[in-house]
Structure formats: C-alpha cells, structure tokens
Design an enzyme around this catalytic site. Structure first.
Site, PDB file in Angstrom:
ATOM      1  N   LYS A  31       0.854  -1.179   0.067  1.00 13.30           N
ATOM      2  CA  LYS A  31       0.012  -0.020   0.064  1.00 13.30           C
ATOM      3  C   LYS A  31       0.991   1.190   0.049  1.00 13.30           C
ATOM      4  O   LYS A  31       1.636   1.523   0.965  1.00 13.30           O
ATOM      5  CB  LYS A  31      -0.948  -0.010   1.114  1.00 13.30           C
ATOM      6  CG  LYS A  31      -1.817   1.039   1.172  1.00 13.30           C
ATOM      7  CD  LYS A  31      -1.510   2.561   1.966  1.00 13.30           C
ATOM      8  CE  LYS A  31      -2.418   3.464   1.804  1.00 13.30           C
ATOM      9  NZ  LYS A  31      -2.103   4.694   2.415  1.00 13.30           N
ATOM     10  N   GLY A  74      -0.128   8.562   0.300  1.00  5.69           N
ATOM     11  CA  GLY A  74      -0.134   9.369  -0.415  1.00  5.69           C
ATOM     12  C   GLY A  74       0.871  10.369  -0.856  1.00  5.69           C
ATOM     13  O   GLY A  74       1.130  10.936  -1.822  1.00  5.69           O
ATOM     14  N   GLY A  98      -4.678  11.024  -1.900  1.00  5.90           N
ATOM     15  CA  GLY A  98      -5.571  12.283  -1.498  1.00  5.90           C
ATOM     16  C   GLY A  98      -4.931  13.569  -1.603  1.00  5.90           C
ATOM     17  O   GLY A  98      -6.089  14.488  -1.792  1.00  5.90           O
ATOM     18  N   ASP A 141      -6.059   2.330   3.011  1.00 11.13           N
ATOM     19  CA  ASP A 141      -5.542   1.325   3.750  1.00 11.13           C
ATOM     20  C   ASP A 141      -6.680  -0.008   3.962  1.00 11.13           C
ATOM     21  O   ASP A 141      -6.227  -1.283   3.942  1.00 11.13           O
ATOM     22  CB  ASP A 141      -5.276   1.849   5.227  1.00 11.13           C
ATOM     23  CG  ASP A 141      -4.029   2.589   5.502  1.00 11.13           C
ATOM     24  OD1 ASP A 141      -3.315   2.732   4.540  1.00 11.13           O
ATOM     25  OD2 ASP A 141      -3.753   3.285   6.674  1.00 11.13           O
ATOM     26  N   LYS A 170      -1.585   5.959  13.204  1.00  6.52           N
ATOM     27  CA  LYS A 170      -1.271   5.083  12.328  1.00  6.52           C
ATOM     28  C   LYS A 170      -0.895   3.938  12.867  1.00  6.52           C
ATOM     29  O   LYS A 170      -1.168   2.961  12.412  1.00  6.52           O
ATOM     30  CB  LYS A 170       0.437   5.545  11.800  1.00  6.52           C
ATOM     31  CG  LYS A 170       0.429   6.804  10.891  1.00  6.52           C
ATOM     32  CD  LYS A 170       1.875   6.928  10.574  1.00  6.52           C
ATOM     33  CE  LYS A 170       1.967   8.435   9.468  1.00  6.52           C
ATOM     34  NZ  LYS A 170       1.433   8.145   8.235  1.00  6.52           N
TER      35      LYS A 170
END
Length: 259
Positions: free
Chosen positions: A9, A12, A46, A163, A218
């Site tokens: 993943k 951004g 984003g 995520d 996070k």
C-alpha cells in the site's frame, strides 16, 4: 522458498514525489529480474483529490479521517484516484521497464464494495472478492496497480480508504501486506526502530507518551489492518528505496505489527 504475494500500500505523500516513485519502481524492476515473488500495489492519492477539489471550489470535509464524498462529487474523486493517480503510477512503472496494469477495486471483482455510512455519501467498505483476474495478471508477469475506487452492486462509484482497500486486496489474494509511508515504523523511547510490536506493548507506549499524535493514528490503523487480515503486517518507509528489495524478499525493514 516460495513466498506469498506481497501487497504494497503506497501512501499518498509518495505520489507527490517523482524521484521517490522512480526509486521505488526501479527497486521493483531490479527485484523482479532476480526473483519471482508476485507484487501488487494499492494506492490512494488524497493530495491529488484535495488539489482538484480546491481548484473547483469544492468543499473538502472529513469525518473521523474519512473523506465525505457526496454523490455529486464522486466523479471528481474517482477521476483523481482511478484516473490521474493510477496512471501517474503506471507511467512511472512503465518508465522503469515494468509491465504494469492499472486497475480499480472493481476490476475482475477483486473486492466487493458496499456503502460504509450514508452520512459519508459515496464512501465504501471493501471486502475480499474474486481474485482470479488479478491472479491471471500476476501469472502473466505483470504488476497490478490498484486504485482505492470501487463500484457497489448497484453500479455506484465508491471512494474507499486506501489502507482498508489494501487489506481487502491482500485478503482476496491470501497475501502479505506492507503499508509504505513516510515513517520508518515505530520508535522506542530511545529513538530506536522497533522491529516488532504487539497491541499490549503499543498501548503501554501510548500511555507513557512514547507514541504520540499522528503516530497513534498510524499504529491503531496498522493493528486494525493486521487483525482484519489475521496475520502480521509491516509498516515501513518509502524514503529508503535501497532497502525495498530486502522487504520484497521477505525481510522486515520497518515495524511488524503482530496479532
């Protein structure tokens, strides 16, 4: 030893730095030349959405970290994520000699998407679907690059948290998952990287003020991902591309969140 596929993943912020993407995809290309582990990239983007919304004088609103996406704005969001961001990444991959295929969560039904909360508008929740099309792409030696835009059973476009999308894709592929971001992982009270972390110790570090502010978010998101997937996941940084080949090969270069 045959390794499970690896879903990466991509955070951004990495999308805003061409130099970082060059190094990332160069690492993938070099790794593919000498190894056969299948790699999949899942991304958001984003900052691209924010820039586009501002240029169109559209309000940016978030609730509990999720972007409120009214139905009359989903086309803008989908264009930024499944269009601009996805093709930007695909272009960087192709430049590095990688056979990349740009996809969304809807392609091949790899994820099933339903509306998360009517108050958020066209925001979706992804669950694992049929991985056969993505598996076929992987078997052909290509790297799928999957945006976090999905389509529900009624044909409605849905914006999915990247995520959460990565967890659903990893579950569909029975793959390992690494969340690549701008942080190397979790640091202990002496500033040293912690190679592993369980929820009990994480709670203690939050309580004692070692883990603070945005890192708390996070860490909690990482444990949610690990618990949803049912296996440890890794949080690592894209800032050190020279270490990425080790990670692709199964080594831990960040913090592994255990369940």
């Amino acid at each position: 030893m045959s390794l499970r596929p690896l879903v990466v993943k991509l955070g951004g912020a990495a999308l805003s730095c061409t130099e970082t993407l060059d190094k990332l995809f160069a690492s993938i290309s070099q790794y593919q030349a000498s190894a056969n582990r299948q790699l999949v990239i899942v991304h958001g983007g984003g900052y691209l959405v924010d820039d586009l919304m501002k240029s169109l004088n559209l309000k940016v609103e978030k609730k509990q970290g999720l972007r409120v996406t009214p139905k009359d704005q989903i086309n803008v969001v989908a264009g930024a994520l499944a269009g601009t961001a996805n093709k930007l990444l695909q272009g960087e991959a192709i430049k590095c000699g990688i056979n990349a295929v740009g996809l969304s969560l809807a392609d091949g039904g790899v994820c099933k998407v339903t509306q998360l909360d009517p108050e958020l508008g066209n925001v979706g929740k992804a669950t694992p679907g049929d991985s056969s099309v993505v598996q076929a792409i992987l078997s052909a030696g290509a790297v799928p690059i999957i945006s976090s835009i999905g389509i529900d059973a009624e044909g409605e476009l849905m914006n999915v948290n990247a995520d959460q999308a990565a967890v659903a894709v990893a579950a569909a592929l029975d793959a390992e998952l690494v969340l690549l971001s701008d942080v190397s992982g979790v640091l202990n009270g002496k500033g040293k990287l912690m190679p592993t972390l369980d929820e009990k110790l994480a709670d203690e570090l939050i309580e004692s003020g070692v883990i603070t502010d945005g890192m708390i978010v996070k860490v909690k998101a990482a444990f949610e991902a690990a618990n949803a997937l049912g296996r440890p996941i890794q949080v690592a940084s894209w800032r050190y591309p020279e270490k990425l080949a080790e990670m692709f090969g199964g080594s831990n270069i960040g913090t592994r969140f255990t369940v």
